[in-house]
Design a protein around this motif. Structure first.
Motif, mmCIF file in Angstrom:
data_model
loop_
_atom_site.group_PDB
_atom_site.id
_atom_site.type_symbol
_atom_site.label_atom_id
_atom_site.label_comp_id
_atom_site.label_asym_id
_atom_site.label_seq_id
_atom_site.Cartn_x
_atom_site.Cartn_y
_atom_site.Cartn_z
ATOM 1 N N LEU A 1 107.455 159.357 112.816
ATOM 2 C CA LEU A 1 107.805 158.898 114.157
ATOM 3 C C LEU A 1 108.148 157.408 114.161
ATOM 4 N N GLY A 2 107.474 156.646 113.342
ATOM 5 C CA GLY A 2 107.807 155.227 113.212
ATOM 6 C C GLY A 2 109.211 155.027 112.677
ATOM 7 N N TYR A 3 109.557 155.798 111.639
ATOM 8 C CA TYR A 3 110.912 155.726 111.098
ATOM 9 C C TYR A 3 111.937 156.180 112.136
ATOM 10 N N LEU A 4 111.625 157.248 112.857
ATOM 11 C CA LEU A 4 112.533 157.741 113.884
ATOM 12 C C LEU A 4 112.753 156.682 114.961
ATOM 13 N N GLN A 5 111.679 156.046 115.406
ATOM 14 C CA GLN A 5 111.807 155.012 116.425
ATOM 15 C C GLN A 5 112.636 153.836 115.904
ATOM 16 N N PHE A 6 112.422 153.452 114.664
ATOM 17 C CA PHE A 6 113.205 152.360 114.081
ATOM 18 C C PHE A 6 114.691 152.707 114.066
ATOM 19 N N PHE A 7 115.035 153.916 113.600
ATOM 20 C CA PHE A 7 116.446 154.295 113.518
ATOM 21 C C PHE A 7 117.083 154.443 114.900
ATOM 22 N N VAL A 8 116.353 154.969 115.852
ATOM 23 C CA VAL A 8 116.899 155.087 117.208
ATOM 24 C C VAL A 8 117.129 153.692 117.795
ATOM 25 N N ASN A 9 116.153 152.818 117.664
ATOM 26 C CA ASN A 9 116.306 151.453 118.193
ATOM 27 C C ASN A 9 117.416 150.697 117.472
ATOM 28 N N ALA A 10 117.510 150.860 116.159
ATOM 29 C CA ALA A 10 118.584 150.191 115.408
ATOM 30 C C ALA A 10 119.945 150.721 115.833
ATOM 31 N N SER A 11 120.055 152.032 116.054
ATOM 32 C CA SER A 11 121.338 152.576 116.480
ATOM 33 C C SER A 11 121.707 152.096 117.879
ATOM 34 N N ILE A 12 120.734 151.933 118.751
ATOM 35 C CA ILE A 12 121.014 151.412 120.096
ATOM 36 C C ILE A 12 121.502 149.972 120.013
ATOM 37 N N VAL A 13 120.860 149.167 119.193
ATOM 38 C CA VAL A 13 121.280 147.769 119.031
ATOM 39 C C VAL A 13 122.693 147.706 118.445
ATOM 40 N N LEU A 14 122.960 148.500 117.429
ATOM 41 C CA LEU A 14 124.296 148.506 116.825
ATOM 42 C C LEU A 14 125.349 148.987 117.822
ATOM 43 N N PHE A 15 125.006 149.980 118.627
ATOM 44 C CA PHE A 15 125.942 150.471 119.627
ATOM 45 C C PHE A 15 126.228 149.396 120.677
ATOM 46 N N ILE B 1 126.070 146.139 120.208
ATOM 47 C CA ILE B 1 126.911 145.135 119.557
ATOM 48 C C ILE B 1 128.352 145.639 119.483
ATOM 49 N N PHE B 2 128.521 146.907 119.130
ATOM 50 C CA PHE B 2 129.860 147.505 119.084
ATOM 51 C C PHE B 2 130.538 147.420 120.445
ATOM 52 N N LEU B 3 129.820 147.777 121.513
ATOM 53 C CA LEU B 3 130.392 147.712 122.860
ATOM 54 C C LEU B 3 130.774 146.275 123.234
ATOM 55 N N ALA B 4 129.929 145.324 122.883
ATOM 56 C CA ALA B 4 130.235 143.927 123.207
ATOM 57 C C ALA B 4 131.487 143.455 122.482
ATOM 58 N N VAL B 5 131.611 143.792 121.207
ATOM 59 C CA VAL B 5 132.797 143.401 120.441
ATOM 60 C C VAL B 5 134.041 144.078 121.010
ATOM 61 N N THR C 1 139.071 143.897 123.950
ATOM 62 C CA THR C 1 139.879 144.492 125.011
ATOM 63 C C THR C 1 140.342 143.440 126.008
ATOM 64 N N VAL C 2 139.420 142.591 126.426
ATOM 65 C CA VAL C 2 139.783 141.536 127.379
ATOM 66 C C VAL C 2 140.815 140.603 126.754
ATOM 67 N N ILE D 1 135.812 145.203 133.784
ATOM 68 C CA ILE D 1 134.476 145.554 134.290
ATOM 69 C C ILE D 1 134.557 146.785 135.182
ATOM 70 N N ASN D 2 135.552 146.822 136.064
ATOM 71 C CA ASN D 2 135.711 147.996 136.928
ATOM 72 C C ASN D 2 135.979 149.257 136.118
ATOM 73 N N SER D 3 136.761 149.143 135.056
ATOM 74 C CA SER D 3 137.066 150.329 134.256
ATOM 75 C C SER D 3 135.840 150.831 133.494
ATOM 76 N N PHE D 4 134.880 149.965 133.194
ATOM 77 C CA PHE D 4 133.642 150.401 132.556
ATOM 78 C C PHE D 4 132.691 151.036 133.568
ATOM 79 N N VAL D 5 132.597 150.449 134.742
ATOM 80 C CA VAL D 5 131.593 150.856 135.715
ATOM 81 C C VAL D 5 132.030 152.069 136.535
#
Length: 173
Positions: free
Chosen positions: A29-43, A45-49, A54-55, A141-145
């Motif tokens: 479960l610790g490994y699962l939580q780490f991978f889920v949290n890491a994937s959220i952070v990477l996602f 960062i990907f969205l921000a880039v 796009t802008v 921003i409108n197109s995202f929201v």
């Protein structure tokens, strides 16, 4: 054998302890939580880039549209640019009509000629760029929201919340 040296050999490695059967789920479960949290952070960062790229691309495209020229009446956000271009043309006309060239300028016209010179040397793309950046930023921003509904947000956040609850109950950190 050497004199003065001990014959005892010390084990430099820590003794390995086997995981107990009850500790394996917590570890997994610790490994699962780490991978889920890491994937959220990477996602994120990907969205921000992607957002920044796009802008930037949209601003460049719209600046090209503005520089090519626009039909009258000007679309929203371009009225200021057209007005500025008209002011620059008027200042240029007054500058030339009143013989403001430094070699022809009379002392009494010095202040007016300097004002017309500053006016005619303004850069119309500066105002246009600010308007285009603001307009593009708002559009992105409108197109995202706009397409995101409450159902979509709940359906995406519920599994994450479940994983966090599950891992926080079973972790012994």
């Amino acid at each position: 054998m050497m004199q003065g040296k001990s014959e005892h050999h010390y084990n430099l490695h820590m003794p390995t302890q086997a995981l107990q059967h009850s500790e394996i789920p917590s570890l997994l479960l610790g490994y699962l939580q780490f991978f889920v949290n890491a994937s959220i952070v990477l996602f994120c960062i990907f969205l921000a880039v992607q957002f920044v790229l796009t802008v930037k691309r949209d601003v460049q495209d719209r600046m090209r549209e503005h520089s090519v020229g626009t039909p009258f009446p000007p679309p929203c956000g371009q009225a200021d640019v057209v007005e500025l271009l008209q002011e620059i043309a008027e200042c240029t006309n007054l500058y030339l009509t009143n013989r403001c060239d430094p070699s022809l300028r009379v002392p009494a016209m010095e202040a007016a000629c300097r004002a017309w010179e500053l006016c005619m040397n303004r850069d119309p793309t500066v105002i246009g760029r600010i308007d285009v950046v603001a307009e593009t930023f708002a559009g992105v921003i409108n197109s995202f929201v706009d397409p995101i509904s409450w159902k979509t947000m709940v359906s995406h956040l519920t599994p994450q919340r479940g994983v966090n609850e599950l891992t926080s109950r079973h972790s012994h950190w």
